[in-house]
Design a protein around this motif. Structure first.
Motif, PDB file in Angstrom:
ATOM      1  N   ARG A 158       0.855  -1.182   0.000  1.00  0.00           N
ATOM      2  CA  ARG A 158       0.000   0.000   0.000  1.00  0.00           C
ATOM      3  C   ARG A 158       0.896   1.238   0.000  1.00  0.00           C
ATOM      4  N   PRO A 159       0.346   2.395  -0.358  1.00  0.00           N
ATOM      5  CA  PRO A 159       1.164   3.616  -0.320  1.00  0.00           C
ATOM      6  C   PRO A 159       1.665   3.890   1.081  1.00  0.00           C
ATOM      7  N   GLY A 160       2.843   4.497   1.171  1.00  0.00           N
ATOM      8  CA  GLY A 160       3.370   4.876   2.468  1.00  0.00           C
ATOM      9  C   GLY A 160       2.546   5.988   3.097  1.00  0.00           C
ATOM     10  N   ASP A 161       2.674   6.147   4.414  1.00  0.00           N
ATOM     11  CA  ASP A 161       1.922   7.173   5.127  1.00  0.00           C
ATOM     12  C   ASP A 161       2.451   8.571   4.862  1.00  0.00           C
ATOM     13  N   VAL A 162       3.743   8.688   4.575  1.00  0.00           N
ATOM     14  CA  VAL A 162       4.343   9.989   4.242  1.00  0.00           C
ATOM     15  C   VAL A 162       5.351   9.780   3.126  1.00  0.00           C
ATOM     16  N   PRO A 163       5.598  10.801   2.317  1.00  0.00           N
ATOM     17  CA  PRO A 163       6.628  10.695   1.273  1.00  0.00           C
ATOM     18  C   PRO A 163       8.038  10.724   1.868  1.00  0.00           C
ATOM     19  N   TYR A 164       9.047  10.689   1.014  1.00  0.00           N
ATOM     20  CA  TYR A 164      10.433  10.531   1.469  1.00  0.00           C
ATOM     21  C   TYR A 164      11.320  11.732   1.141  1.00  0.00           C
ATOM     22  N   VAL A 165      11.959  12.266   2.182  1.00  0.00           N
ATOM     23  CA  VAL A 165      12.996  13.282   2.038  1.00  0.00           C
ATOM     24  C   VAL A 165      14.087  12.916   3.035  1.00  0.00           C
ATOM     25  N   PRO A 166      15.343  12.789   2.612  1.00  0.00           N
ATOM     26  CA  PRO A 166      16.392  12.349   3.534  1.00  0.00           C
ATOM     27  C   PRO A 166      16.762  13.411   4.562  1.00  0.00           C
ATOM     28  N   THR A 167      17.203  12.955   5.716  1.00  0.00           N
ATOM     29  CA  THR A 167      17.719  13.838   6.755  1.00  0.00           C
ATOM     30  C   THR A 167      19.090  14.365   6.354  1.00  0.00           C
ATOM     31  N   PRO A 168      19.346  15.676   6.440  1.00  0.00           N
ATOM     32  CA  PRO A 168      20.680  16.205   6.131  1.00  0.00           C
ATOM     33  C   PRO A 168      21.743  15.551   7.002  1.00  0.00           C
ATOM     34  N   GLN A 169      22.927  15.375   6.447  1.00  0.00           N
ATOM     35  CA  GLN A 169      23.972  14.658   7.176  1.00  0.00           C
ATOM     36  C   GLN A 169      24.349  15.355   8.476  1.00  0.00           C
ATOM     37  N   SER A 170      24.327  16.681   8.489  1.00  0.00           N
ATOM     38  CA  SER A 170      24.663  17.394   9.728  1.00  0.00           C
ATOM     39  C   SER A 170      23.661  17.066  10.834  1.00  0.00           C
ATOM     40  N   VAL A 171      22.400  16.860  10.465  1.00  0.00           N
ATOM     41  CA  VAL A 171      21.376  16.507  11.444  1.00  0.00           C
ATOM     42  C   VAL A 171      21.551  15.055  11.877  1.00  0.00           C
ATOM     43  N   VAL A 172      21.869  14.179  10.933  1.00  0.00           N
ATOM     44  CA  VAL A 172      22.172  12.781  11.274  1.00  0.00           C
ATOM     45  C   VAL A 172      23.263  12.727  12.337  1.00  0.00           C
ATOM     46  N   ASP A 173      24.350  13.455  12.110  1.00  0.00           N
ATOM     47  CA  ASP A 173      25.471  13.455  13.050  1.00  0.00           C
ATOM     48  C   ASP A 173      25.031  13.950  14.421  1.00  0.00           C
ATOM     49  N   ALA A 174      24.225  15.020  14.453  1.00  0.00           N
ATOM     50  CA  ALA A 174      23.766  15.571  15.727  1.00  0.00           C
ATOM     51  C   ALA A 174      22.850  14.591  16.458  1.00  0.00           C
ATOM     52  N   MET A 175      22.000  13.889  15.715  1.00  0.00           N
ATOM     53  CA  MET A 175      21.097  12.910  16.326  1.00  0.00           C
ATOM     54  C   MET A 175      21.882  11.794  16.997  1.00  0.00           C
ATOM     55  N   LEU A 176      22.912  11.314  16.329  1.00  0.00           N
ATOM     56  CA  LEU A 176      23.721  10.231  16.900  1.00  0.00           C
ATOM     57  C   LEU A 176      24.550  10.712  18.076  1.00  0.00           C
ATOM     58  N   GLU A 177      25.012  11.948  17.990  1.00  0.00           N
ATOM     59  CA  GLU A 177      25.826  12.488  19.086  1.00  0.00           C
ATOM     60  C   GLU A 177      25.005  12.731  20.345  1.00  0.00           C
ATOM     61  N   VAL A 178      23.779  13.276  20.190  1.00  0.00           N
ATOM     62  CA  VAL A 178      22.969  13.538  21.383  1.00  0.00           C
ATOM     63  C   VAL A 178      22.555  12.229  22.052  1.00  0.00           C
ATOM     64  N   ALA A 179      22.413  11.162  21.268  1.00  0.00           N
ATOM     65  CA  ALA A 179      22.067   9.854  21.832  1.00  0.00           C
ATOM     66  C   ALA A 179      23.270   9.100  22.365  1.00  0.00           C
ATOM     67  N   LYS A 180      24.465   9.631  22.103  1.00  0.00           N
ATOM     68  CA  LYS A 180      25.711   9.009  22.567  1.00  0.00           C
ATOM     69  C   LYS A 180      25.791   7.535  22.146  1.00  0.00           C
ATOM     70  N   VAL A 181      25.513   7.270  20.872  1.00  0.00           N
ATOM     71  CA  VAL A 181      25.554   5.888  20.399  1.00  0.00           C
ATOM     72  C   VAL A 181      26.979   5.349  20.449  1.00  0.00           C
ATOM     73  N   ASN A 182      27.089   4.029  20.635  1.00  0.00           N
ATOM     74  CA  ASN A 182      28.396   3.395  20.693  1.00  0.00           C
ATOM     75  C   ASN A 182      28.297   1.973  20.153  1.00  0.00           C
ATOM     76  N   GLU A 183      29.413   1.257  20.226  1.00  0.00           N
ATOM     77  CA  GLU A 183      29.470  -0.073  19.633  1.00  0.00           C
ATOM     78  C   GLU A 183      28.597  -1.095  20.352  1.00  0.00           C
ATOM     79  N   ASN A 184      28.140  -0.772  21.550  1.00  0.00           N
ATOM     80  CA  ASN A 184      27.290  -1.697  22.300  1.00  0.00           C
ATOM     81  C   ASN A 184      25.800  -1.490  22.033  1.00  0.00           C
ATOM     82  N   ASP A 185      25.461  -0.476  21.261  1.00  0.00           N
ATOM     83  CA  ASP A 185      24.065  -0.163  20.999  1.00  0.00           C
ATOM     84  C   ASP A 185      23.495  -0.959  19.837  1.00  0.00           C
TER      85      ASP A 185
END
Length: 213
Positions: free
Chosen positions: A55-82
């Motif tokens: 079925r059609p998706g609920d929303v269309p697709y636009v990628p997250t800018p890389q600078s925002v991707v980096d900030a999202m991962l940094e605020v979550a403090k992701v690591n190799e155990n996640d």
């Protein structure tokens, strides 16, 4: 989706990430020798190809800018155990970046078979296919309970629909990061501005207030 909503999405830079119903159908890989990858609800075998979008998706697709991707991962403090689940994963950039920079194992969930194929190709090119997987599946029928970090870039109503499911399934202490949209009455622990875009950060509490369930 009507023309006014499409204009709203484009004007605000909203994720047009595809969601919806389609069984888990992308190729599965072990993240590392002797380690079982995270699994999703209904995932019982290892299909080699994606299936037509049901079925059609609920929303269309636009990628997250890389600078925002980096900030999202940094605020979550992701690591190799996640174990990171990206809901509406699009081209896979959040999961792939986490694997590249932090050694994080990750799962991307999307309804669109084209996005799944693109994400798998991007993971191959990035050399992280041993640590990530992408599954074609309905978010609202998925099991995120193995996640220690969840990322999303969806729409306000989708966030609200997902909120009870996330709070029910996720363990206390799991981090959730959203690009652009909040979760209603659930107040974020941090709010960031990244190049004019907003990032929200929550931690799943030990006890979920009744108004959030």
């Amino acid at each position: 989706m009507n023309f006014k909503k499409i204009l709203f999405l484009v004007a605000t830079g909203v994720s047009l990430t595809s969601l919806g119903v389609a069984g888990c159908t992308t190729q599965q890989r072990d993240f590392e020798a002797g380690t079982e990858p995270p699994t999703l609800a209904g995932q019982t075998e290892t299909p080699a190809t994606t299936q037509p979008q049901e079925r059609p998706g609920d929303v269309p697709y636009v990628p997250t800018p890389q600078s925002v991707v980096d900030a999202m991962l940094e605020v979550a403090k992701v690591n190799e155990n996640d174990v990171l689940y990206d809901l509406g994963s699009g081209d896979g950039r959040i999961v792939i970046t986490a694997a590249q920079k932090f050694g994080t194992r990750g799962v991307g969930v999307d309804i669109d078979p084209e996005r799944i194929a693109e994400a798998n190709q991007n993971a191959e090119q990035a050399g992280v296919s041993d640590r990530v997987q992408f599954v074609q599946q309905d978010l609202f029928k998925s099991d995120f309970s193995e996640a220690t970090v969840v990322t999303l870039y969806l729409l306000p109503d989708i966030n609200l629909r997902l909120r009870p499911q996330l709070l029910q399934q996720l363990k206390p202490g799991t981090r959730i990061v959203s690009h652009a949209f909040d979760m209603g009455e659930w107040q974020p622990e941090q709010t960031l501005n990244v190049d004019g875009r907003t990032v929200y950060y929550w931690v799943v509490p030990e006890e979920v207030p009744a108004n959030l369930q």
